[in-house]
Design a protein around this motif. Sequence first.
Motif, short mmCIF file in Angstrom:
data_model
loop_
_atom_site.label_atom_id
_atom_site.label_comp_id
_atom_site.label_asym_id
_atom_site.label_seq_id
_atom_site.Cartn_x
_atom_site.Cartn_y
_atom_site.Cartn_z
N UNK A 163 0.83 -1.21 0.00
CA UNK A 163 0.00 0.00 0.00
C UNK A 163 0.86 1.25 0.00
N UNK A 164 1.95 1.23 0.76
CA UNK A 164 2.86 2.38 0.79
C UNK A 164 3.44 2.66 -0.60
N UNK A 165 3.88 1.59 -1.28
CA UNK A 165 4.43 1.75 -2.64
C UNK A 165 3.35 2.21 -3.61
N UNK A 166 2.18 1.63 -3.46
CA UNK A 166 1.08 1.96 -4.36
C UNK A 166 0.67 3.42 -4.22
N UNK A 167 0.54 3.89 -2.99
CA UNK A 167 0.15 5.28 -2.77
C UNK A 167 1.17 6.26 -3.32
N UNK A 168 2.45 5.86 -3.27
CA UNK A 168 3.50 6.74 -3.79
C UNK A 168 3.37 6.91 -5.30
N UNK A 169 2.78 5.93 -5.97
CA UNK A 169 2.65 5.97 -7.43
C UNK A 169 1.30 6.49 -7.90
N UNK A 199 -0.81 9.04 -7.19
CA UNK A 199 -1.16 10.42 -7.52
C UNK A 199 -0.92 10.68 -9.01
N UNK A 200 0.23 10.26 -9.48
CA UNK A 200 0.54 10.47 -10.90
C UNK A 200 -0.39 9.65 -11.79
N UNK A 201 -0.64 8.40 -11.40
CA UNK A 201 -1.48 7.52 -12.21
C UNK A 201 -2.91 8.04 -12.29
N UNK A 202 -3.45 8.48 -11.16
CA UNK A 202 -4.83 8.97 -11.15
C UNK A 202 -4.94 10.34 -11.80
N UNK A 232 -3.26 11.18 -14.42
CA UNK A 232 -3.32 10.81 -15.84
C UNK A 232 -4.72 10.35 -16.22
N UNK A 233 -5.42 9.72 -15.25
CA UNK A 233 -6.79 9.25 -15.50
C UNK A 233 -7.81 10.37 -15.44
N UNK A 234 -7.37 11.58 -15.03
CA UNK A 234 -8.28 12.73 -15.07
C UNK A 234 -8.59 13.38 -13.74
N UNK A 235 -8.17 12.80 -12.62
CA UNK A 235 -8.42 13.43 -11.32
C UNK A 235 -7.52 14.65 -11.15
N UNK A 236 -8.09 15.73 -10.62
CA UNK A 236 -7.33 16.94 -10.33
C UNK A 236 -7.00 16.97 -8.83
N UNK A 237 -5.73 16.96 -8.50
CA UNK A 237 -5.28 16.86 -7.11
C UNK A 237 -4.97 18.24 -6.52
N UNK A 238 -5.20 18.33 -5.20
CA UNK A 238 -4.72 19.48 -4.45
C UNK A 238 -4.33 19.05 -3.04
N UNK A 239 -3.35 19.73 -2.45
CA UNK A 239 -2.92 19.46 -1.08
C UNK A 239 -3.71 20.34 -0.10
N UNK A 240 -3.67 19.97 1.18
CA UNK A 240 -4.40 20.73 2.20
C UNK A 240 -3.53 20.90 3.44
N UNK A 241 -3.96 21.78 4.33
CA UNK A 241 -3.28 22.02 5.60
C UNK A 241 -4.04 21.30 6.71
N UNK A 242 -3.51 20.21 7.26
CA UNK A 242 -4.26 19.46 8.28
C UNK A 242 -4.55 20.28 9.53
#
Length: 336
Positions: free
Chosen positions: A277-283, A285-288, A290-300
């Motif tokens: 899961x750790x390896x998968x999550x690291x990859x 963001x880029x994969x999704x 490419x699939x069309x999701x728009x990412x943004x970071x937040x301040x916890x």
Amino acid sequence: MTSIPRRSLLAGASALPLVALRTRPSWAAEFSYKLATNLPAMHPLNTRNAEAAERIKAATGGRLEIQLFPNSQLGNDTDMLSQVRSGALEFFTLSGLILSTLVPLAAINGVGFAFKDSQQVFAAMDGDLGKLIRAEIAKRNIMAFEHIFDNGYRQITTSTRPIRTPEDLRGMKIRVPVSPLWTSMFRAFDSAPASINFNEVYSALQTKIVEGQENPLAIVEAAKLYEVQKYCSLTNHMWDGFWLLANQRAFSRLPKDVQEIASREFARAAKEQREDVAKLNAELREKLSTAGLQFNDTDPAAFRDALRKAGFYAEWKGKFGDAAWKTLEDAVGGLA
């Protein structure tokens, strides 16, 4: 043709070795158990448990055979939890937050914005906090194996707008699992949470019953939720894990050496799945992306402050009790 008296036939049969009279084929497993999950077949939890089942079969000489049923094949979460309690199902993996409908303390690892990173998570869940939760689960005639599987930090996806601040959640129709803690947290953000079982999430998003949902990236990818969502906000708002549960009676029927083999191999599966899961999550963001999701970071910190002001932490400290809350805060630091 010489006839043989029936009495002679019966006498001959009684003299046969016992093994010749077995009704179970010699190649059949002594114990044939089922393991059900609500996750897609290719999720790391399922691939690692499938490997564990093969190792268990080999190490027990075929005495214990475990058949895997992924993707809610045996029913929704509520159905399968009922089945594992009754003994109709021997093994089941379930989020502690959903299990909390039966074992309230099982939700404590999902307190919003409690854990800082995965290292802190597993130190707590393999340590005193996990031990406390497993003891409560055991009171309901089910057992939880020692090492919890990783479901990762949960992120929010939406079809209408990105979530950058707590204010962006106001009024949002968002799917949450059937669990009081989730509902409570999103109500604290003035959202409109709807409790929907996981096997209905895709259709609920597709038909706009809800605008958004929240899950770890591995599930967003495996369940193809990106097909019906536009934005992904990396909130890390909850850490979630899957307990491998067993019907206590079914597990206790296994010989001690088989129990030990099963426990050992499922522990190995959990640790390997965490790495997956750790390896998968690291990859992902880029994969999704490419699939069309728009990412943004937040301040916890902003979200944590909003929960504190809304009384969320004080409410759940009261519900879990001072002793359990202290065990949590010993692991993560002060919250309320």
